[in-house]
Design an enzyme around this catalytic site. Sequence first.
Site, PDB file in Angstrom:
ATOM      1  N   PRO A 206       0.511  -1.134   0.358  1.00  0.00           N
ATOM      2  CA  PRO A 206       0.310  -0.022   0.153  1.00  0.00           C
ATOM      3  C   PRO A 206       0.987   1.365  -0.239  1.00  0.00           C
ATOM      4  O   PRO A 206       1.871   1.334   0.181  1.00  0.00           O
ATOM      5  CB  PRO A 206      -0.588  -0.448   1.265  1.00  0.00           C
ATOM      6  N   THR A 232       1.959  -3.585  -9.297  1.00  0.00           N
ATOM      7  CA  THR A 232       0.191  -2.931  -9.980  1.00  0.00           C
ATOM      8  C   THR A 232       0.037  -2.374  -8.449  1.00  0.00           C
ATOM      9  O   THR A 232      -1.198  -2.837  -7.833  1.00  0.00           O
ATOM     10  CB  THR A 232      -0.118  -4.187  -9.477  1.00  0.00           C
ATOM     11  N   ARG A 234       0.447   1.327  -5.909  1.00  0.00           N
ATOM     12  CA  ARG A 234       0.753   2.523  -6.510  1.00  0.00           C
ATOM     13  C   ARG A 234       2.057   3.143  -7.024  1.00  0.00           C
ATOM     14  O   ARG A 234       2.733   2.698  -7.226  1.00  0.00           O
ATOM     15  CB  ARG A 234       0.222   3.247  -4.868  1.00  0.00           C
ATOM     16  N   ASP A 258       0.858  -0.270 -14.147  1.00  0.00           N
ATOM     17  CA  ASP A 258      -0.651  -0.542 -14.814  1.00  0.00           C
ATOM     18  C   ASP A 258      -1.503   1.090 -13.298  1.00  0.00           C
ATOM     19  O   ASP A 258      -2.447   1.258 -13.510  1.00  0.00           O
ATOM     20  CB  ASP A 258      -1.338  -1.455 -13.452  1.00  0.00           C
ATOM     21  N   GLU A 263      -1.358  10.043 -11.216  1.00  0.00           N
ATOM     22  CA  GLU A 263      -2.385   9.796 -12.238  1.00  0.00           C
ATOM     23  C   GLU A 263      -4.036  11.075 -12.344  1.00  0.00           C
ATOM     24  O   GLU A 263      -4.719  10.887 -13.649  1.00  0.00           O
ATOM     25  CB  GLU A 263      -3.994   8.481 -11.619  1.00  0.00           C
ATOM     26  N   HIS A 295      -4.646   1.338 -14.502  1.00  0.00           N
ATOM     27  CA  HIS A 295      -5.315   1.216 -13.475  1.00  0.00           C
ATOM     28  C   HIS A 295      -6.368   0.297 -13.710  1.00  0.00           C
ATOM     29  O   HIS A 295      -8.015   0.480 -13.496  1.00  0.00           O
ATOM     30  CB  HIS A 295      -6.119   2.253 -13.057  1.00  0.00           C
TER      31      HIS A 295
END
Length: 335
Positions: A206, A232, A234, A258, A263, A295
């Site tokens: 995380p 994949t 953050r 991803d 973002e 994402h």
Amino acid sequence: MKLLVYSAKEFEIPFLEKANNGKYQVTYYKEALDTHTAIKAIGYNSISIFSGDDPSLIVLEELWDLGVRNITLRSTGHNNIQIHTAKRFGFKVANVPNYSPYAIAEHATSLLLTLNRKVILANLRAKNYNFIQNDLLGFDLNGKTVGIIGTGNVGAIMVKIMHGFGCHILTHDIKPNLDLVSKYGTRYVGLQELYSKSDIISLHVPLTQETHYLLDDSAFKIMKNNVILINTARGAVVDTSALLTALGNHLIGAYGTDVYEHEKGTFFRDNSKTGIKDDQLKKLLSFSNVLLTPHQGFITSEALTNIAESTFYNLDCWAEGVTGKNELGWQINTL
């Protein structure tokens, strides 16, 4: 109870509709939550948000004044909302803690395989009737060393998948999973050893203060110069500036992701006609050994079903006045 769903995507609405089954009055709004769209929540006591929404202090204050009392996130990660701040206002906040670790781990594997076997280049050539095999060299995963950072729900599945390919597995986590050691022979090591010995590195942590820019200049300098890095987790787990330097100086072999550090304002929308202003993202996409997906790791029917069902489970708990298993920060006393 009335629910406003922010960042509602066409592909997820049928899953949400099925999970609701007509129980609650639900409105779907395609735009993200921010200072401009918070006013849309007038008349609703509950909202649902996604990882790209912006429930900042100002937005939370406006939502509270509008009568919103419940916030259910359609994601596991909740780094975009300050839980302590939300609880101090009096909001009840819940997430979807485990919608499908298989969806994310399998997507990470697809990024790895696509990069390693040069699938994008091969497909582009074939579509132009070019069947030459130059520049398509990859390597067997069997026997390679894979470093997996984070062995929670998703990381554990990634260990299982990589073990199935016959890989040697190094892992790193603040809470070692001894079952992975006994079943798959993984070995927990420090980050320095993992960086230096891994042919492949996959991130499954995380975003916290501790993991922010976990991969920085110093980390890239330790890695093998042909390592394939998969993210994949953050975007901000990786320092984008350091990554661009590493790619430009051939310090790593390839990067499959991803997620992206910045973002907000770019992902989850079609920018094909307007273009993008993010120079770092433009540079990242210019590298032939970079594979970026929007994402989409969570977009499987199983994951979307679990997300939808958990969303309305959270609403059911609030409607019944009980603390559900997904509620965040429930131990904090509100002011």
